[in-house]
Design a protein around this motif. Structure first.
Motif, short mmCIF file in Angstrom:
data_model
loop_
_atom_site.label_atom_id
_atom_site.label_comp_id
_atom_site.label_asym_id
_atom_site.label_seq_id
_atom_site.Cartn_x
_atom_site.Cartn_y
_atom_site.Cartn_z
N GLN A 61 7.45 2.60 5.93
CA GLN A 61 8.80 2.81 5.42
C GLN A 61 8.74 3.87 4.34
OE1 GLN A 61 11.11 -0.89 4.48
NE2 GLN A 61 9.14 -1.90 4.77
N LEU A 62 9.79 4.66 4.22
CA LEU A 62 9.92 5.54 3.06
C LEU A 62 10.13 4.68 1.83
CD1 LEU A 62 12.14 8.25 4.71
CD2 LEU A 62 9.87 8.66 3.71
N PHE A 63 9.58 5.16 0.70
CA PHE A 63 9.52 4.33 -0.50
C PHE A 63 9.71 5.20 -1.73
CE2 PHE A 63 7.29 1.92 -3.83
CZ PHE A 63 7.71 0.61 -3.58
N GLN A 64 10.53 4.73 -2.68
CA GLN A 64 10.67 5.42 -3.97
C GLN A 64 9.84 4.66 -4.99
OE1 GLN A 64 14.46 5.91 -6.68
NE2 GLN A 64 14.49 7.54 -5.13
N THR A 65 8.81 5.30 -5.52
CA THR A 65 7.86 4.60 -6.39
C THR A 65 8.57 4.04 -7.62
OG1 THR A 65 7.25 6.65 -7.52
CG2 THR A 65 5.93 6.01 -5.62
N GLY A 66 8.19 2.83 -7.95
CA GLY A 66 8.81 2.15 -9.08
C GLY A 66 10.16 1.56 -8.77
N VAL A 67 10.65 1.76 -7.52
CA VAL A 67 12.00 1.32 -7.16
C VAL A 67 11.98 0.41 -5.94
CG1 VAL A 67 14.35 2.05 -6.56
CG2 VAL A 67 12.98 3.39 -8.17
N GLY A 68 11.65 0.96 -4.76
CA GLY A 68 11.63 0.14 -3.57
C GLY A 68 11.78 0.97 -2.31
N ALA A 69 11.87 0.25 -1.16
CA ALA A 69 11.93 0.90 0.14
C ALA A 69 13.32 1.46 0.42
CB ALA A 69 11.52 -0.09 1.23
N PHE A 70 13.36 2.61 1.10
CA PHE A 70 14.62 3.24 1.47
C PHE A 70 15.44 2.37 2.41
CE2 PHE A 70 13.80 8.11 0.90
CZ PHE A 70 13.18 7.88 -0.31
N VAL B 277 0.87 -1.18 0.00
CA VAL B 277 0.00 0.00 0.00
C VAL B 277 0.91 1.23 0.00
CG1 VAL B 277 -1.73 1.31 1.29
CG2 VAL B 277 -1.85 -1.20 1.19
N ILE B 278 0.86 2.00 -1.08
CA ILE B 278 1.75 3.15 -1.26
C ILE B 278 0.96 4.42 -0.99
CG2 ILE B 278 3.39 4.28 -2.78
CD1 ILE B 278 4.05 1.35 -2.10
N LYS C 198 -7.19 3.74 1.73
CA LYS C 198 -8.01 4.44 0.73
C LYS C 198 -7.29 5.67 0.17
CE LYS C 198 -12.47 2.90 2.55
NZ LYS C 198 -13.77 3.30 3.14
N GLN C 199 -6.25 6.12 0.87
CA GLN C 199 -5.47 7.26 0.37
C GLN C 199 -4.35 6.84 -0.57
OE1 GLN C 199 -4.18 9.96 3.53
NE2 GLN C 199 -5.65 9.01 4.94
N ALA C 200 -4.25 5.53 -0.84
CA ALA C 200 -3.10 5.00 -1.58
C ALA C 200 -3.05 5.53 -2.99
CB ALA C 200 -3.15 3.47 -1.60
N LEU C 201 -1.82 5.56 -3.53
CA LEU C 201 -1.61 5.96 -4.92
C LEU C 201 -2.26 4.95 -5.86
CD1 LEU C 201 2.16 6.94 -4.74
CD2 LEU C 201 0.26 8.49 -5.08
#
Length: 810
Positions: A775-784, A742-743, A807-810
């Motif tokens: 966790q912090l996350f870079q979309t299309g890449v992965g978790a920091f 869930v992003i 429900k707020q997810a990208l």
């Protein structure tokens, strides 16, 4: 037993791909014409000249206006910077709206823009004029074009002067016409001059086939018109056939429909001439194919692209766009075969003199010299050249190219001398005894690196630093003893894996040699900020550590740049995976690594996690703000060179100075770190540092605020691919991960050193609560967290709260 493959086998001679290039165009379903052939030919040419290329097509429907704007939005949202984590080095945009796609290195070679927003609007023929929102759409298209073209750092290219002229007229932007051969250029032939005019091409109203039919009806005699092409709309072909019947010329018109290349080539070769009467055509392969077939072209004064190649009564005939004038040109050509032959030959000569080639196109668009992949003849020549090189000569040339530099002045002749000159042991000495000798195995290891130490020291001395930071150093400090004997009053410091700090006053056993002090501070150089202040050092040494890094060499190099003074130097030495020894291993089906063993006792950094080529090391250093002062390679462990490998590299005209076993890079700090080179990272590593903090946790209201702190050196974008977001997961009270991937968006971009707050409400504590993990996350890449430069945050949380949050997810 498997047969041994010759190192000169064709399989082994191909160069690796130079660039990954996406050729971007739109695709109208079921329509194939010049634009589609153009894109396919470009991809083929890029591949021929050593690039990895593919077509990237976006479906396009331009009506009604609402659908047109949807197509624009879809193109703008398309991110072509990478695919499956592998960067696409260049995007070549050909057609609207596909060329609006996002890419950091766009190059535009315009087939045409969306003409209904430009010249067709002014001419009153645009579909947009039929819509109440047409002017809005026109303005939107022009604004999107301007924005897209402004993103490119390269000149804009057009496939013809006509297209370039439109761009200048309507947007005021200069562009360079870049002509290319038609798809069948190398297969067109010249033949007899028959009794028909040939009219190939896609059938639609803009090609004005009806004008050709009306002109034929006014032309006396038996001249025929042979029409080849598929209609975009079958009803249009029916209309043309009915027109031919009404004009009484059905018996003089051959309708070939879609034909294969051989039939196309034959009809060009045997025609009296080629008739091509489009209205303001962008380029038109038909003109070029006719010229290559040695046939004159009949066209009109408003045809556009054909007029860039055809002059009246030289390469063809140009008339006003009316049936009466066109019929006179038909008659002239039919009655005078000699004129047709003369103009056809003039057209062929003009094409040949223009030196139109795919080699020139590829070089212009990529900015690199086009090097065709070798074919059988080139491979045979290369094999012969390698075989003709005397073995002794080949070995001598390679050895000379990778020989170590002159050794600096030192009072030591070997590592044994160094180890015997200093008290490296830290244990107390009993009265009457000297320091304990270095452990024999370690002494032997240090001795095997003697030539590498001398090579590195040569470059250290040439830079004359005062303060040196040696990264990756460990006791006994033999190289440091060499440095203080080669450079007077130099100060040595170090970074090591630790985990504890280490300090030593190293005493010499001979008054001729200086004592020295050194402190080693612990740090993980891929994760931790280097434990020194800004601009403390003149030099950073990274000897044989690059190959051990597993996650992020750009981070280490950026930290090295931070602690260096302006103009300071970095020296990197690391094994060369592309050495002559690596090449020999590959040809013998072995791994090219210089050290491929697993070392469990050394942890993740005990083994070589990646070995590099010289240009990769240089590119990484450039991305961290260093310019190249020296790049070379040296054989520092073994001087043996395989004769067959040496002959192969010489035949290939390789840069032999980059084929030694150890890379030596000397860089000078000239700027700030920017970004790592494309092709080495999945995602943007410069942004992958941050911290999550529970800023507010109100028991009564359930209000929860999470602060995301940007501890990286780059902005965190909030939208698009590689945006910074939160990865949310939920674990039930039994410890099972139930919900994942869930992003959650951060909502705003965050500057380096800045922060943003993410708020939500949790239900009060109750039995059976699970755990929310963020966790912090870079979309299309992965978790920091994979970098070790970001934390996990876990909070008690009910499943209902998590689902509401999701429900707020990208």
């Amino acid at each position: 037993m498997e047969p041994k493959i010759s190192p000169f086998s064709a399989t082994n001679l191909f160069r690796r791909f130079e660039m990954r290039v996406g050729v971007v165009r739109t695709q109208v379903p079921f329509v194939t014409g010049g634009a589609e052939r153009h894109a396919a030919s470009l991809v083929s040419a890029l591949r021929h000249y050593g690039h990895e290329a593919c077509e990237i097509t976006l479906p396009f429907k331009w009506y009604p206006v609402e659908t047109l704007t949807d197509s624009i939005l879809a193109a703008r949202l398309t991110d072509l910077s990478e695919a499956e984590g592998v960067p696409i080095d260049m995007m070549i945009g050909l057609k609207f709206p596909a060329y609006l796609a996002r890419h950091p290195n766009p190059v535009f070679w315009l087939i045409h823009q969306h003409r209904q927003a430009y010249d067709q609007w002014d001419a009153g023929t645009s579909d947009l004029l039929d819509s109440s929102e047409g002017m809005m759409a026109r303005d939107l298209i022009r604004a999107e074009d301007r924005a897209a073209f402004a993103r490119s750092q390269r000149p804009i290219y057009a496939n013809s002067q006509n297209v370039a002229g439109r761009l200048k007229t309507y947007l005021g932007l200069p562009s360079t016409p870049l002509y290319h051969p038609p798809p069948l250029a190398d297969r067109m032939t010249q033949g007899a001059f028959g009794d028909y005019l040939f009219a190939p091409g896609r059938l639609n109203p803009s090609k004005r086939v009806d004008l050709m039919l009306r002109a034929l009806a006014k032309t006396p005699g038996p001249m025929r018109l042979v029409i080849a092409g598929v209609p975009e709309n079958p009803a249009y072909l029916d209309d043309l056939r009915e027109l031919a019947a009404a004009l009484g010329i059905s018996g003089r018109v051959d309708w070939l429909g879609g034909i294969d290349n051989e039939t196309m080539i034959r009809h060009y070769a045997q025609a009296r001439g080629v008739v091509f009467t489009p209205q303001d055509e962008d380029l038109g392969y038909i003109t070029l194919e006719a010229m290559l077939s040695g046939k004159p072209v009949i066209t009109t004064t408003d045809a556009g692209g054909p007029l860039e190649f055809i002059s009246h009564e030289r390469e063809g005939l140009i008339t006003s766009p009316d049936a009466e004038a066109l019929s006179k040109a038909f008659t002239m050509l039919y009655e005078d075969t000699t004129l047709a032959e003369t103009m056809g030959q003039a057209g062929l000569e003009r094409y040949q003199n223009m030196q139109i080639s795919w080699e020139h196109v590829v070089e212009t668009l990529t900015g690199e010299t086009a090097k065709p992949a070798p074919g059988p003849a080139q491979i045979a020549a290369l094999e012969a050249k390698a075989a003709a090189t005397p073995a002794e000569e080949a070995v001598a040339r390679v050895q000379a190219a990778v020989a170590p530099p002159p050794a600096p002045a030192l009072p030591f002749a070997s590592i044994t001398d160094v180890l015997q000159a200093y008290a490296f042991d830290t244990m107390p000495q009993e009265k009457g005894t000297g320091p304990a000798p270095v452990e024999p195995g370690l002494a032997q290891y240090l001795g095997s690196h003697w030539t590498r130490y001398l090579t590195t020291l040569h470059h250290v001395v040439s830079c004359a630093p005062r303060d040196i930071l040696d990264v990756g150093v460990f006791p006994p400090l033999a190289f440091e003893a060499m440095v203080v004997n080669a450079l007077k009053d130099v100060k040595m410091s170090g970074v090591w894996e630790g985990p504890h700090p280490y300090a030593q006053s190293v005493k010499s056993l001979n008054p001729a040699y200086p004592d020295f002090d050194i402190e080693l501070r612990p740090a993980n150089i891929e994760r931790d900020v280097m434990p020194y202040g800004d601009a403390e050092f003149d030099m950073v040494l990274g000897m044989e550590i690059f190959e051990h890094l597993a996650l992020d060499p750009h981070f280490f190099l950026s930290q090295a740049a931070r602690v260096l003074r302006p103009g300071g130097h970095i020296i990197l030495t690391t094994p060369n995976v592309g050495s002559h020894r690596g090449v020999r291993k590959m040809l013998d089906r072995e791994s090219p690594y210089s050290f491929g063993l697993f070392v469990p006792t050394g942890g993740v950094y005990g083994r070589h996690n990646r070995e590099y080529t010289p240009r990769e090391v240089e590119a990484l250093a450039h991305g961290a703000g260093f310019e190249t002062q020296f790049l070379g390679t040296t054989d520092v462990y073994d001087t043996h060179v395989d004769p067959a490998t040496a002959a192969l590299m010489i035949a290939r005209e390789d840069a032999l100075e980059l084929r030694g076993e150890t890379i030596v890079f000397v860089g000078r700090k000239t700027g700030a770190p920017s970004a790592p080179p494309p092709g080495l990272y999945h995602g943007d590593p410069a942004r992958l540092s941050g911290k999550l903090v529970l800023a507010k946790d109100e028991a009564e209201t359930g209000l929860t605020q999470i602060t995301a702190q940007n501890t990286s050196s780059s902005w965190w974008p909030a939208t698009g691919n590689q945006a910074t977001a939160l990865l949310a997961e939920w674990i039930n009270d039994a410890g099972y991960l139930v919900h994942t991937n869930v992003i959650l968006p951060l909502g705003e971009a965050v500057a380096p050193g800045g922060e943003t707050t993410f708020s939500f409400r949790r239900a009060p504590d109750q039995p059976g609560l699970g755990t929310l993990r963020l966790q912090l996350f870079q979309t299309g890449v992965g978790a920091f967290t994979g970098t070790g430069r970001a934390n996990l945050l876990e909070l008690p949380c009910s499943e209902a709260t998590f689902l509401a949050l999701a429900k707020q997810a990208l």
